[in-house]
Design a protein around this motif. Sequence first.
Motif, PDB file in Angstrom:
ATOM      1  N   ALA A 116      51.090  76.009  48.874  1.00 14.65           N
ATOM      2  CA  ALA A 116      49.716  76.532  48.873  1.00 14.65           C
ATOM      3  C   ALA A 116      48.864  75.779  47.864  1.00 14.65           C
ATOM      4  N   ALA A 117      49.040  74.456  47.848  1.00 11.31           N
ATOM      5  CA  ALA A 117      48.309  73.605  46.927  1.00 11.31           C
ATOM      6  C   ALA A 117      47.363  72.698  47.705  1.00 11.31           C
ATOM      7  N   TYR A 118      46.159  72.539  47.206  1.00  7.22           N
ATOM      8  CA  TYR A 118      45.160  71.722  47.886  1.00  7.22           C
ATOM      9  C   TYR A 118      45.676  70.301  48.054  1.00  7.22           C
ATOM     10  N   PRO A 119      45.653  69.762  49.266  1.00  9.05           N
ATOM     11  CA  PRO A 119      46.211  68.424  49.531  1.00  9.05           C
ATOM     12  C   PRO A 119      45.210  67.306  49.224  1.00  9.05           C
ATOM     13  N   HIS A 120      45.083  66.957  47.961  1.00  9.57           N
ATOM     14  CA  HIS A 120      44.139  65.910  47.574  1.00  9.57           C
ATOM     15  C   HIS A 120      44.442  64.589  48.277  1.00  9.57           C
ATOM     16  N   ASP A 121      45.719  64.307  48.497  1.00 14.61           N
ATOM     17  CA  ASP A 121      46.080  63.059  49.169  1.00 14.61           C
ATOM     18  C   ASP A 121      45.583  63.036  50.604  1.00 14.61           C
ATOM     19  N   MET A 122      45.609  64.181  51.269  1.00 14.06           N
ATOM     20  CA  MET A 122      45.109  64.245  52.634  1.00 14.06           C
ATOM     21  C   MET A 122      43.586  64.112  52.663  1.00 14.06           C
ATOM     22  N   PHE A 123      42.921  64.673  51.674  1.00 11.04           N
ATOM     23  CA  PHE A 123      41.462  64.514  51.578  1.00 11.04           C
ATOM     24  C   PHE A 123      41.111  63.038  51.431  1.00 11.04           C
ATOM     25  N   GLU A 124      41.837  62.336  50.562  1.00  2.00           N
ATOM     26  CA  GLU A 124      41.571  60.913  50.356  1.00  2.00           C
ATOM     27  C   GLU A 124      41.884  60.112  51.607  1.00  2.00           C
ATOM     28  N   LEU A 125      42.893  60.530  52.352  1.00  2.00           N
ATOM     29  CA  LEU A 125      43.219  59.861  53.609  1.00  2.00           C
ATOM     30  C   LEU A 125      42.066  59.994  54.593  1.00  2.00           C
ATOM     31  N   LEU A 126      41.561  61.200  54.766  1.00  2.00           N
ATOM     32  CA  LEU A 126      40.441  61.444  55.674  1.00  2.00           C
ATOM     33  C   LEU A 126      39.193  60.695  55.218  1.00  2.00           C
ATOM     34  N   LYS A 127      38.987  60.685  53.922  1.00  2.00           N
ATOM     35  CA  LYS A 127      37.842  59.972  53.350  1.00  2.00           C
ATOM     36  C   LYS A 127      37.937  58.482  53.655  1.00  2.00           C
ATOM     37  N   GLY A 128      39.128  57.910  53.457  1.00  2.00           N
ATOM     38  CA  GLY A 128      39.324  56.492  53.710  1.00  2.00           C
ATOM     39  C   GLY A 128      39.135  56.111  55.168  1.00  2.00           C
ATOM     40  N   LEU A 129      39.456  57.039  56.068  1.00  2.00           N
ATOM     41  CA  LEU A 129      39.300  56.798  57.506  1.00  2.00           C
ATOM     42  C   LEU A 129      37.865  57.022  57.987  1.00  2.00           C
ATOM     43  N   GLY A 130      37.010  57.561  57.108  1.00  2.00           N
ATOM     44  CA  GLY A 130      35.635  57.848  57.496  1.00  2.00           C
ATOM     45  C   GLY A 130      35.499  59.043  58.417  1.00  2.00           C
ATOM     46  N   MET A 131      36.471  59.957  58.370  1.00  2.00           N
ATOM     47  CA  MET A 131      36.502  61.085  59.303  1.00  2.00           C
ATOM     48  C   MET A 131      35.416  62.128  59.042  1.00  2.00           C
ATOM     49  N   PHE A 132      34.955  62.237  57.806  1.00  2.00           N
ATOM     50  CA  PHE A 132      34.004  63.300  57.493  1.00  2.00           C
ATOM     51  C   PHE A 132      32.664  63.107  58.202  1.00  2.00           C
ATOM     52  N   THR A 133      32.351  61.897  58.577  1.00  2.00           N
ATOM     53  CA  THR A 133      31.059  61.632  59.220  1.00  2.00           C
ATOM     54  C   THR A 133      31.072  61.924  60.715  1.00  2.00           C
ATOM     55  N   LEU A 134      32.233  62.107  61.290  1.00  2.00           N
ATOM     56  CA  LEU A 134      32.461  62.006  62.727  1.00  2.00           C
ATOM     57  C   LEU A 134      31.431  62.698  63.631  1.00  2.00           C
ATOM     58  N   PRO A 135      31.136  64.012  63.453  1.00  2.00           N
ATOM     59  CA  PRO A 135      30.270  64.655  64.452  1.00  2.00           C
ATOM     60  C   PRO A 135      28.771  64.453  64.217  1.00  2.00           C
ATOM     61  N   PHE A 136      28.408  63.725  63.164  1.00  2.00           N
ATOM     62  CA  PHE A 136      27.010  63.699  62.753  1.00  2.00           C
ATOM     63  C   PHE A 136      26.308  62.402  63.139  1.00  2.00           C
ATOM     64  N   PRO A 137      24.972  62.360  63.006  1.00  4.35           N
ATOM     65  CA  PRO A 137      24.197  61.209  63.492  1.00  4.35           C
ATOM     66  C   PRO A 137      24.664  59.878  62.898  1.00  4.35           C
ATOM     67  N   GLU A 138      24.328  58.811  63.614  1.00  3.58           N
ATOM     68  CA  GLU A 138      24.749  57.482  63.194  1.00  3.58           C
ATOM     69  C   GLU A 138      24.206  57.108  61.822  1.00  3.58           C
ATOM     70  N   GLU A 139      23.078  57.677  61.435  1.00  4.35           N
ATOM     71  CA  GLU A 139      22.516  57.358  60.119  1.00  4.35           C
ATOM     72  C   GLU A 139      23.432  57.804  58.986  1.00  4.35           C
ATOM     73  N   TYR A 140      24.355  58.722  59.291  1.00  5.16           N
ATOM     74  CA  TYR A 140      25.344  59.138  58.299  1.00  5.16           C
ATOM     75  C   TYR A 140      26.717  58.542  58.594  1.00  5.16           C
ATOM     76  N   GLY A 141      26.741  57.568  59.501  1.00  2.00           N
ATOM     77  CA  GLY A 141      27.998  56.896  59.817  1.00  2.00           C
ATOM     78  C   GLY A 141      28.817  57.578  60.894  1.00  2.00           C
ATOM     79  N   GLY A 142      28.241  58.562  61.559  1.00  2.00           N
ATOM     80  CA  GLY A 142      28.987  59.335  62.539  1.00  2.00           C
ATOM     81  C   GLY A 142      28.824  58.822  63.950  1.00  2.00           C
ATOM     82  N   THR A 143      29.408  59.563  64.881  1.00  2.00           N
ATOM     83  CA  THR A 143      29.339  59.209  66.301  1.00  2.00           C
ATOM     84  C   THR A 143      28.302  60.048  67.043  1.00  2.00           C
ATOM     85  N   GLY A 144      27.796  61.082  66.390  1.00  2.00           N
ATOM     86  CA  GLY A 144      26.859  61.984  67.053  1.00  2.00           C
ATOM     87  C   GLY A 144      27.496  62.788  68.152  1.00  2.00           C
TER      88      GLY A 144
END
Length: 387
Positions: free
Chosen positions: A35-63
């Motif tokens: 039950a510990a926050y997975p900082h390594d998984m957060f960094e993995l998602l960050k490195g893959l650029g996943m956080f931008t995914l559903p949002f407009p291209e101006e934020y690096g996403g796919t819209g």
Amino acid sequence: MTYELSEDQRQIQELVRRVAREKVAARAAQIDRDAAYPHDMFELLKGLGMFTLPFPEEYGGTGSLLSACIAVEEFGRVCYNTAYLLVVQWVPFGAILAGGTAEQKQRWLPGLAQGELRGALALTESQSGSDVSGIKTHARKDGDGYVLNGSKIWCSNSPLADFILVAAKTLDEAGQPLGINLFIVEKGSPGLTIGKEEDKMGARGVPSCPLFFDSVRLPESARLGTEGGAGFKVAMEALNSSRPIIAARAIGIAQGAIDHSIEFVANRTAFGQKISDFQGVRWMLADMAMKTEAARQLVYRTATMADAGVSGKTLAPMAAMAKCHASDVAMQVATDAVQLFGAAGISAEYPINRYFRDAKVVQIIEGTNQIQRNIIADSLLGRVARS
């Protein structure tokens, strides 16, 4: 309205599926157990650029909300908590994108999109979970700002968030109600206290905590949207359009439970034959697969509607159906999977135990399935939909 995955979406699916299997799956059990926050998984998602995914291209996403659903499903197939990291980042992003001022968007959205900032959303109170209109936390006007008082419970990601979107009843200086708004409360604000983390049955990798607001002073620029509730309605629409993402988490759970079940029964024998050769077992697997695929089609169709610009009263019942049906299916499939595992299914040594617990969580969070059924029924009967 029909959907078909684009080439880009298929590439996203293949990438996430490979990363999930190669880098995420091995961590899933430990994240749940500790039950510990997975900082390594957060960094993995960050490195893959996943956080931008559903949002407009101006934020690096796919819209594309469908692209986001695909990613959440594939991560959730092996680790609910890693998929959850995406969701808790996307909900505050979506709310600010929908209802924020230009200044608020410029200040918060680039950091959220790149994973440099983290956010949280605080709606639930002890006396009002599904009934958002019943909240008691209030922000009273005071000069050129507000004074926030009250409390919240079950605020996921709050100990790590750089800011929290807090739903509060807005009052004028005389204490008269003006409506409900969301307010941006920054980390470390005087008067903000984050309580002890809940010891949860599922979704254990992302902490959920109570919050306490003791005369927290907020500038007017902390209010999301116009005063009097209009801004809150915009934010609620953003949350409504995110329900397919919640549903995609349920699809991931169901598919993952099927994957583990197939591996288990194919490698066990009883009464001189493989367990997978028993007709009763084969039919259980078939039913699990049918239910999951039907739910997946509903989720993908709803996400496609959102991507096509459908919103409001038209999208609301479809989003509610997707969330409700998918999470009910996840619970049914996970329950059958535990049955297929037999005694091993109730042991914490086997992964299916985790899928069962996480499935129950999805039936409750982001609007209970009873509330989703109310939204669907209200639409059928021509009544005002509930959030």
